[in-house]
Design a protein around this motif. Structure first.
Motif, PDB file in Angstrom:
ATOM      1  N   ARG A 273       5.377  43.834 -39.554  1.00 16.24           N
ATOM      2  CA  ARG A 273       6.423  44.600 -40.240  1.00 16.24           C
ATOM      3  C   ARG A 273       6.306  44.451 -41.756  1.00 16.24           C
ATOM      4  O   ARG A 273       6.519  45.420 -42.508  1.00 16.24           O
ATOM      5  CB  ARG A 273       7.798  44.148 -39.759  1.00 16.24           C
ATOM      6  CG  ARG A 273       8.085  44.560 -38.311  1.00 16.24           C
ATOM      7  CD  ARG A 273       9.442  44.058 -37.838  1.00 16.24           C
ATOM      8  NE  ARG A 273       9.688  44.408 -36.451  1.00 16.24           N
ATOM      9  CZ  ARG A 273      10.202  45.561 -36.037  1.00 16.24           C
ATOM     10  NH1 ARG A 273      10.552  46.478 -36.939  1.00 16.24           N
ATOM     11  NH2 ARG A 273      10.386  45.811 -34.755  1.00 16.24           N
ATOM     12  N   GLU A 277       5.528  47.598 -44.265  1.00 20.01           N
ATOM     13  CA  GLU A 277       6.416  47.937 -45.379  1.00 20.01           C
ATOM     14  C   GLU A 277       5.633  48.080 -46.684  1.00 20.01           C
ATOM     15  O   GLU A 277       5.903  48.984 -47.486  1.00 20.01           O
ATOM     16  CB  GLU A 277       7.495  46.865 -45.525  1.00 20.01           C
ATOM     17  CG  GLU A 277       8.543  46.904 -44.415  1.00 20.01           C
ATOM     18  CD  GLU A 277       9.514  45.739 -44.495  1.00 20.01           C
ATOM     19  OE1 GLU A 277       9.346  44.910 -45.423  1.00 20.01           O
ATOM     20  OE2 GLU A 277      10.418  45.653 -43.650  1.00 20.01           O
ATOM     21  N   SER A 281       5.248  51.475 -48.819  1.00 24.18           N
ATOM     22  CA  SER A 281       5.647  51.517 -50.239  1.00 24.18           C
ATOM     23  C   SER A 281       4.516  52.043 -51.116  1.00 24.18           C
ATOM     24  O   SER A 281       4.744  52.831 -52.046  1.00 24.18           O
ATOM     25  CB  SER A 281       6.063  50.118 -50.709  1.00 24.18           C
ATOM     26  OG  SER A 281       7.219  49.681 -50.029  1.00 24.18           O
ATOM     27  N   SER A 328       7.552  52.943 -42.388  1.00 27.85           N
ATOM     28  CA  SER A 328       7.510  51.668 -41.658  1.00 27.85           C
ATOM     29  C   SER A 328       8.576  51.636 -40.573  1.00 27.85           C
ATOM     30  O   SER A 328       8.522  50.806 -39.660  1.00 27.85           O
ATOM     31  CB  SER A 328       7.708  50.495 -42.617  1.00 27.85           C
ATOM     32  OG  SER A 328       8.934  50.601 -43.315  1.00 27.85           O
TER      33      SER A 328
END
Length: 556
Positions: A273, A277, A281, A328
């Motif tokens: 995770r 992320e 981003s 995500s």
């Protein structure tokens, strides 16, 4: 009675004033060689059972990371390093082994290999708890160029067992009772001697000897019982003491870090995770700015190429459709390999804002010191179900490996490429798509229409597999999910001198013009995913996910 009292007090003392400390602390020797990296061996975490606490003091900033032993060893590589391997016999010093090697390393902070990464300045108090089952090592470093902090101490749970305490208290109590009984019997004998009347001392002694020869005195009985109980207690004490002492481990039984981690997924859920992320981003930043430089840390391969060209086209053609965003969340499922060699490939299926359908994200870590990068984004075909793959870790297969499969990964991708090129492909009935998933049908239809409508040009189409991009994951039913890239080439040549060929605004942004009298070439990158049934199945292969992006346009 005095001996019993002393023995009783000795037993009580073992539980009170002489009781061992609940913990002990061992420190790194001051004369340890300096190195940019320090590894804390996984076996120290369970050396004495219970929780281990670590104190690190150093100048400036430093980090302490937790990872699988094989991952830590792979990241350290050939860099000079110290390894804290154990504790001295007196439990005061940490044992350190030094390995020579390269004098510097990249900064390990932020590596995707670490499950956790503690940053500190000056001092760090760390409680070492495992993030999951299995073995875990620690890596201590400043920035890879400076020496790692040398002031390290570890506090371990101590063995607080006192196997002699209870036996000594029991034995002492028995001795005290025995002493009291003997004292009472002695007083009784004295009273008996005073009541002998006119018997001579000789007669009294004779009676006493006769009585003793016929029946043992109470004092002898007490003595025998006390001795027997004492022997039994001492025997039990020896057994307890032996049980309390840890058995020595056989030498030469240690296995390599890779073997210890075998079968463990290369990423825990929290790691995955966090990585996802960061990938999301990075792509958001690149998409918003239409700047491929912002993708470099987390995007590579086909996806970097496609997005770079997408930005270039969109900067000139405002109506050109952007690439589907990378989210995500919502995270629908993950696929993590348990093969611990590099490169490592993992998948995520997400459907967040802007994702009309779920999207397969292919992430690849090329080597231990590189982070995972997004290689492909492949939206699921409408009406398609993603194959069931164990989330606890699965095998990845070589593209040429056909073991247990109807087709190998390279056969599946080659079959798909042929299926996209020719309507009469031998794989027409061996590789199918759903009724609501018309990618193959639309591709064949588009190619046929271009050829039919091309009055001024001759057109040809090719679909060629990029072998190094093929990744194969074993599915729960024994089949496989094959992912990879196919290069779609579209060439056109004027039929006669003076004939002109035109291309669309999107291709013109890359070619530098809209018309040509010499010919043109368009290149698309196709990201594909195919399900392959297990060996023995009569089912065809199925197209699971597919998309394409324009990556090149030029005139001949």
């Amino acid at each position: 009675m005095l001996l019993g009292l002393l023995t009783l007090l000795a037993g009580i003392g073992q539980r009170t004033i002489w009781a061992p400390s609940e913990t002990f602390t061992a420190s790194a020797p001051a004369d340890a060689a300096a190195a940019p990296l320090t590894v804390i061996d996984q076996k120290l975490r369970t050396l004495h059972g219970g929780t281990v606490k670590i104190n690190v003091q150093g100048d400036g900033n430093f980090m302490l990371a937790s990872g699988r032993p094989d991952d830590v060893a792979a990241w350290v590589g050939k860099t000079a390093h110290n390894t804290i391997t154990g504790v001295s016999e007196d439990e005061k010093s940490l044992q350190i082994e030094h390995a020579d090697g390269e004098g510097t390393a990249p900064n390990p902070a932020g590596s995707d290999l670490w499950v956790s990464n503690e940053n500190a300045s000056g001092e760090l108090e760390y409680t070492w708890t495992p993030p999951a089952d299995g073995d875990w090592s620690l890596l201590l470093a400043s920035d890879g160029t400076k020496p790692a902090p040398a002031t390290v101490s570890m506090t371990f749970p101590n063995d607080t067992s006192t196997p002699w305490a209870v036996p000594l208290m029991v034995l002492g109590s028995l001795l005290i009772v025995g002493g009291i009984v003997l004292a009472l019997l002695s007083a009784r004998r004295k009273n008996g001697e005073g009541d002998n009347g006119g018997d001579s001392g000789f007669a009294a002694r004779a009676r006493a000897r006769k009585t003793q020869s016929q029946d043992p005195s109470s004092s002898s009985k007490v003595t025998m019982v006390a001795a027997g109980v004492a022997a039994a207690v001492l025997a039990a004490s020896g057994t307890a003491a032996q049980a309390a002492s840890p058995s020595p481990q056989p030498s030469g039984s240690a296995s390599s870090p890779a073997k210890e981690a075998a079968g463990s997924p290369v990423l825990l859920d929290a790691q995955f995770r966090r990585i996802l992320e960061q990938v999301s981003s990075a792509t958001d930043a690149g998409d918003a700015a239409k700047d491929a430089a912002k993708l470099a840390d987390r995007v590579a391969g086909p996806e970097l190429e496609i997005r770079t060209q997408n930005y270039k086209i969109r900067s000139q053609v405002g109506s050109y459709e952007p690439r589907m965003p990378v989210r995500s969340t919502k995270l629908l499922t993950t696929v993590v390999t348990s093969d611990r060699d590099w490169p490592r490939s993992v998948l995520a299926v997400t459907q967040g804002e802007g994702n009309v359908v779920p999207q397969i994200l292919t992430l690849v870590q090329q080597s231990p010191r590189e982070n995972y990068k997004l290689m492909e984004t492949t939206p699921l075909q409408p009406g398609t179900t993603f194959p069931n793959i164990s989330r606890g870790g699965t095998d990845t297969l070589a593209a040429s490996d056909k073991s247990g499969l109807l087709y190998s990964g390279e056969e599946a991708m080659s079959g798909l490429a042929d299926r996209l090129t020719s309507a009469d492909s031998p794989f027409k009935d061996k590789l199918v798509e759903g009724d609501s998933s018309p990618y193959i049908a639309d591709t064949l239809s588009y190619q046929a229409e271009v050829v039919k409508a091309g009055e001024n040009g001759n057109f040809s189409f090719t679909h060629k597999v990029v072998p190094e991009s093929t990744v194969v994951f074993r599915t729960s039913d024994g089949g496989a999910l094959v992912l990879g890239r196919i290069n779609f080439g579209f060439e056109g040549t004027p039929k006669a001198a003076g004939d002109k060929l035109s291309i669309g605004d999107d291709a013109a942004a890359l070619a530098g013009g809209k018309e040509t009298t010499t010919g043109m070439v368009l290149n698309f990158a196709e990201s594909m995913a195919v399900y392959v049934p297990p060996a023995g199945s009569t089912d065809p292969m199925k197209l699971v996910a597919a998309t394409r992006g324009l990556v090149g346009a030029s005139f001949k």
